[in-house]
Design a protein around this motif. Structure first.
Motif, PDB file in Angstrom:
ATOM      1  N   PRO A 110     -53.970  14.482 -20.119  1.00 56.91           N
ATOM      2  CA  PRO A 110     -54.691  15.510 -20.905  1.00 56.91           C
ATOM      3  C   PRO A 110     -55.673  16.334 -20.072  1.00 56.91           C
ATOM      4  O   PRO A 110     -56.445  17.101 -20.620  1.00 56.91           O
ATOM      5  CB  PRO A 110     -55.436  14.679 -21.960  1.00 56.91           C
ATOM      6  CG  PRO A 110     -55.642  13.342 -21.330  1.00 56.91           C
ATOM      7  CD  PRO A 110     -54.534  13.135 -20.321  1.00 56.91           C
ATOM      8  N   ARG A 111     -55.629  16.180 -18.739  1.00 55.33           N
ATOM      9  CA  ARG A 111     -56.604  16.880 -17.891  1.00 55.33           C
ATOM     10  C   ARG A 111     -56.080  18.215 -17.376  1.00 55.33           C
ATOM     11  O   ARG A 111     -56.272  18.587 -16.230  1.00 55.33           O
ATOM     12  CB  ARG A 111     -57.002  15.976 -16.716  1.00 55.33           C
ATOM     13  CG  ARG A 111     -57.841  14.788 -17.184  1.00 55.33           C
ATOM     14  CD  ARG A 111     -58.100  13.805 -16.091  1.00 55.33           C
ATOM     15  NE  ARG A 111     -56.850  13.167 -15.681  1.00 55.33           N
ATOM     16  CZ  ARG A 111     -56.768  12.234 -14.741  1.00 55.33           C
ATOM     17  NH1 ARG A 111     -57.850  11.829 -14.125  1.00 55.33           N
ATOM     18  NH2 ARG A 111     -55.603  11.702 -14.436  1.00 55.33           N
ATOM     19  N   GLY A 121     -58.343  22.433 -22.419  1.00 52.70           N
ATOM     20  CA  GLY A 121     -57.927  23.665 -21.787  1.00 52.70           C
ATOM     21  C   GLY A 121     -57.263  23.355 -20.453  1.00 52.70           C
ATOM     22  O   GLY A 121     -56.870  22.210 -20.180  1.00 52.70           O
ATOM     23  N   ALA A 122     -57.144  24.396 -19.628  1.00 50.20           N
ATOM     24  CA  ALA A 122     -56.500  24.232 -18.319  1.00 50.20           C
ATOM     25  C   ALA A 122     -56.936  25.387 -17.431  1.00 50.20           C
ATOM     26  O   ALA A 122     -57.431  26.390 -17.913  1.00 50.20           O
ATOM     27  CB  ALA A 122     -54.971  24.231 -18.479  1.00 50.20           C
ATOM     28  N   CYS A 127     -62.557  22.632 -19.409  1.00 46.87           N
ATOM     29  CA  CYS A 127     -63.846  22.054 -19.814  1.00 46.87           C
ATOM     30  C   CYS A 127     -64.502  21.286 -18.657  1.00 46.87           C
ATOM     31  O   CYS A 127     -63.918  20.325 -18.134  1.00 46.87           O
ATOM     32  CB  CYS A 127     -63.607  21.104 -20.990  1.00 46.87           C
ATOM     33  SG  CYS A 127     -65.081  20.188 -21.428  1.00 46.87           S
ATOM     34  N   PRO A 128     -65.715  21.656 -18.272  1.00 46.01           N
ATOM     35  CA  PRO A 128     -66.379  20.918 -17.200  1.00 46.01           C
ATOM     36  C   PRO A 128     -66.883  19.546 -17.650  1.00 46.01           C
ATOM     37  O   PRO A 128     -67.247  18.717 -16.819  1.00 46.01           O
ATOM     38  CB  PRO A 128     -67.553  21.831 -16.810  1.00 46.01           C
ATOM     39  CG  PRO A 128     -67.799  22.678 -18.009  1.00 46.01           C
ATOM     40  CD  PRO A 128     -66.511  22.798 -18.739  1.00 46.01           C
ATOM     41  N   LEU A 132     -66.565  13.341 -18.674  1.00 41.09           N
ATOM     42  CA  LEU A 132     -67.475  12.637 -19.577  1.00 41.09           C
ATOM     43  C   LEU A 132     -66.791  12.389 -20.935  1.00 41.09           C
ATOM     44  O   LEU A 132     -66.824  11.286 -21.478  1.00 41.09           O
ATOM     45  CB  LEU A 132     -68.748  13.477 -19.760  1.00 41.09           C
ATOM     46  CG  LEU A 132     -69.868  12.871 -20.593  1.00 41.09           C
ATOM     47  CD1 LEU A 132     -70.355  11.567 -19.972  1.00 41.09           C
ATOM     48  CD2 LEU A 132     -71.041  13.844 -20.704  1.00 41.09           C
ATOM     49  N   GLY A 133     -66.140  13.445 -21.455  1.00 36.89           N
ATOM     50  CA  GLY A 133     -65.459  13.325 -22.751  1.00 36.89           C
ATOM     51  C   GLY A 133     -64.390  12.245 -22.741  1.00 36.89           C
ATOM     52  O   GLY A 133     -64.277  11.451 -23.673  1.00 36.89           O
TER      53      GLY A 133
END
Ligand code: HEM
Length: 169
Positions: A110-111, A121-122, A127-128, A132-133
């Motif tokens: 999912p990264r 997103g991509a 997402c920075p 953490l998420g």
């Protein structure tokens, strides 16, 4: 949490995994996550069915772009419908069913690597807070499942209707 409350067997399966790997009622550490595949499947399935940013962050096209026989004119606002990607039956079997087990045989990252599953997103604007998420979501859900038993009151049927609110920028 709502999806798994509607399918208590998922809660039981995840609690069994947590009890075996972490110990019932014990706090979950980051190092435990790699040994909790079923918990991770639940999180991935949640990202598929209920992506927190269903259209990502809107993009504006700064020059005419040709894409798959379409011309996207300069100045257009482009939304990426991640929610619809997660419901696409050409890729997902039974897309309307919450089924964490589907990820047992699907190696999707999912990264921002596999476009079937892009909850963060991509590309350049990914997402920075991704790292953490991806740690906090399973730790929070796993902690709730490992410390408490959860069930719906017998006469409650949760309203699963989704609404989209767009904030103008
Ligand atoms: C499960 C947790 C999270 C999810 C699913 C998520 C999802 C997203 C998505 C989809 C985007 C837009 C990416 C794009 O348009 O390509 C985004 C952007 C962003 N996220 Fe997250 N996010 C999460 C957690 C976080 C956390 C924990 C932080 C900060 C600590 C964070 C900070 C940001 C920021 C600052 C942006 C804007 C980046 C930019 O526009 O350059 N996010 N997030």
């Amino acid at each position: 949490m709502t999806e798994i409350l509607r399918q208590p067997e998922i809660i039981k399966k995840s609690q069994a995994e947590l009890a075996q790997i972490v110990g019932k009622g014990k706090p979950i550490e980051e190092v435990d996550l790699s040994r909790l595949p079923y918990l991770q499947f639940i999180i991935k399935e949640t990202f598929r069915m209920h992506p927190p940013s269903p259209f990502l962050v809107p993009r504006r096209v700064d020059q005419d772009v040709e894409l798959c026989d379409y011309i996207i004119p300069k100045g257009s606002r482009v939304l990426v419908n991640v929610w619809a990607i997660g419901q696409d039956s050409t890729f997902w079997e039974d897309p309307l069913v919450f089924k964490p087990e589907r990820f047992q045989s699907l190696e999707l990252d999912p990264r921002g690597k596999d476009f079937e599953l892009i909850p963060f997103g991509a590309g350049r604007r990914i997402c920075p807070g991704l790292a953490l998420g991806l740690r906090m979501a399973p730790i929070m859900l796993g902690s709730m499942l490992n410390s408490f038993n959860w069930k719906l009151e017998s006469d409650i049927e949760p309203d699963m209707e989704e609404k989209f609110i767009q904030l103008e920028t």
